[in-house]
Scaffold this active site. Sequence first.
Site, PDB file in Angstrom:
ATOM      1  N   SER A   1      -1.802 -11.676 -16.289  1.00  0.00           N
ATOM      2  CA  SER A   1      -1.116 -11.778 -17.559  1.00  0.00           C
ATOM      3  C   SER A   1       0.325 -12.236 -17.332  1.00  0.00           C
ATOM      4  O   SER A   1       0.547 -13.320 -16.809  1.00  0.00           O
ATOM      5  CB  SER A   1      -1.196 -10.442 -18.309  1.00  0.00           C
ATOM      6  OG  SER A   1      -0.775 -10.579 -19.638  1.00  0.00           O
TER       7      SER A   1
ATOM      8  N   HIS B   1      -4.441 -15.498 -21.011  1.00  0.00           N
ATOM      9  CA  HIS B   1      -5.167 -15.139 -22.250  1.00  0.00           C
ATOM     10  C   HIS B   1      -5.497 -16.431 -23.008  1.00  0.00           C
ATOM     11  O   HIS B   1      -5.400 -16.492 -24.235  1.00  0.00           O
ATOM     12  CB  HIS B   1      -4.316 -14.225 -23.145  1.00  0.00           C
ATOM     13  CG  HIS B   1      -3.870 -12.951 -22.506  1.00  0.00           C
ATOM     14  ND1 HIS B   1      -4.691 -11.855 -22.361  1.00  0.00           N
ATOM     15  CD2 HIS B   1      -2.673 -12.588 -21.963  1.00  0.00           C
ATOM     16  CE1 HIS B   1      -4.017 -10.870 -21.763  1.00  0.00           C
ATOM     17  NE2 HIS B   1      -2.800 -11.301 -21.505  1.00  0.00           N
TER      18      HIS B   1
ATOM     19  N   GLU C   1      -9.034 -14.906 -20.208  1.00  0.00           N
ATOM     20  CA  GLU C   1      -9.121 -13.495 -19.861  1.00  0.00           C
ATOM     21  C   GLU C   1     -10.340 -13.224 -18.987  1.00  0.00           C
ATOM     22  O   GLU C   1     -11.352 -13.934 -19.058  1.00  0.00           O
ATOM     23  CB  GLU C   1      -9.198 -12.649 -21.136  1.00  0.00           C
ATOM     24  CG  GLU C   1      -7.912 -12.660 -21.938  1.00  0.00           C
ATOM     25  CD  GLU C   1      -8.009 -11.829 -23.200  1.00  0.00           C
ATOM     26  OE1 GLU C   1      -9.096 -11.268 -23.467  1.00  0.00           O
ATOM     27  OE2 GLU C   1      -6.997 -11.732 -23.922  1.00  0.00           O
TER      28      GLU C   1
END
Length: 299
Positions: free
Chosen positions: A137, A179, A206
């Site tokens: 992330s 993402h 993801e």
Amino acid sequence: MTTPTKEDGCLLIIGGDEQRQCRERILARFVELAGGPGHPDPNVVLLTSASQEPEEMARPYQEALARLGVTRCDIVHAANREQANDPAVAERIAHADGILITGGDQKRLMATIGGTAVDQALHEALKRRCACVAGTSAGASAMAGHMLASGSAEYAPAKGAATLGAGLGFVQHIVIDQHFSQRHRINRLLSLIAQNPYLYGLGIDEDTALVVERGVGIEVIGDGGVTLVDGRAMITNAADIGEGEQAELIGVQLHVLPAGSGYLLPGAQASTRLKHIEREAPAPIQAFISNLTKRNPLS
């Protein structure tokens, strides 16, 4: 098969997944990459400086890594630059076999550790210990030299929709977004490429990760895919339009690599780290992969 040398560290760039318990397959690969042959129990460090709640951020990873047999898992949370310059803190990272930079806010992460002893220790671990450095992330975005710092572009690529900052520099001339498919971030990445055509764009879904073995090749693992954006030869009016206006982009190349994809650099031999990858990268993505796998002089 090739045998890694002391300058053959590897990277694991993870697209993030809010359901962290679902990512054990990727964490299992991280443990394997950190341990290497004959070393099944690596010394792992979780670097949580991107988060304001380090214990809560680290706990799911600790539990998952324990299930995977890791008995040495150290949490390093440098909350400010003074702590990030503490030699004892940096030493814990420099001697790790695997470092996972967790999520949160990439601007917070770089404001805290950028240019500090912790930053240097990350590069030392990659270069000197042949460590695996992973980022998920926000930690994934920070792994590039040019970091996607902020912004959004929901409906179309727009000038100024996203901004760049300085990252850790494990890969150069590439900007990483995470993402990616789940949050529909293709327009955000195109907005950056329109204004910075010398950069490649890399979007990671993801529960998906990109294994990068320096000097050898890449492999996509997990459930999703990786999107590569190449605007080097495009025609764009981004320099001439106003802030917030939609940019014209002609001739952008886009490549999608689903999980299971993997390529070697021309002339590279198959590796123990890249599972069953024997294909040479096709010409349209050779330059992209060369940038991803190039060794940074600092690490």
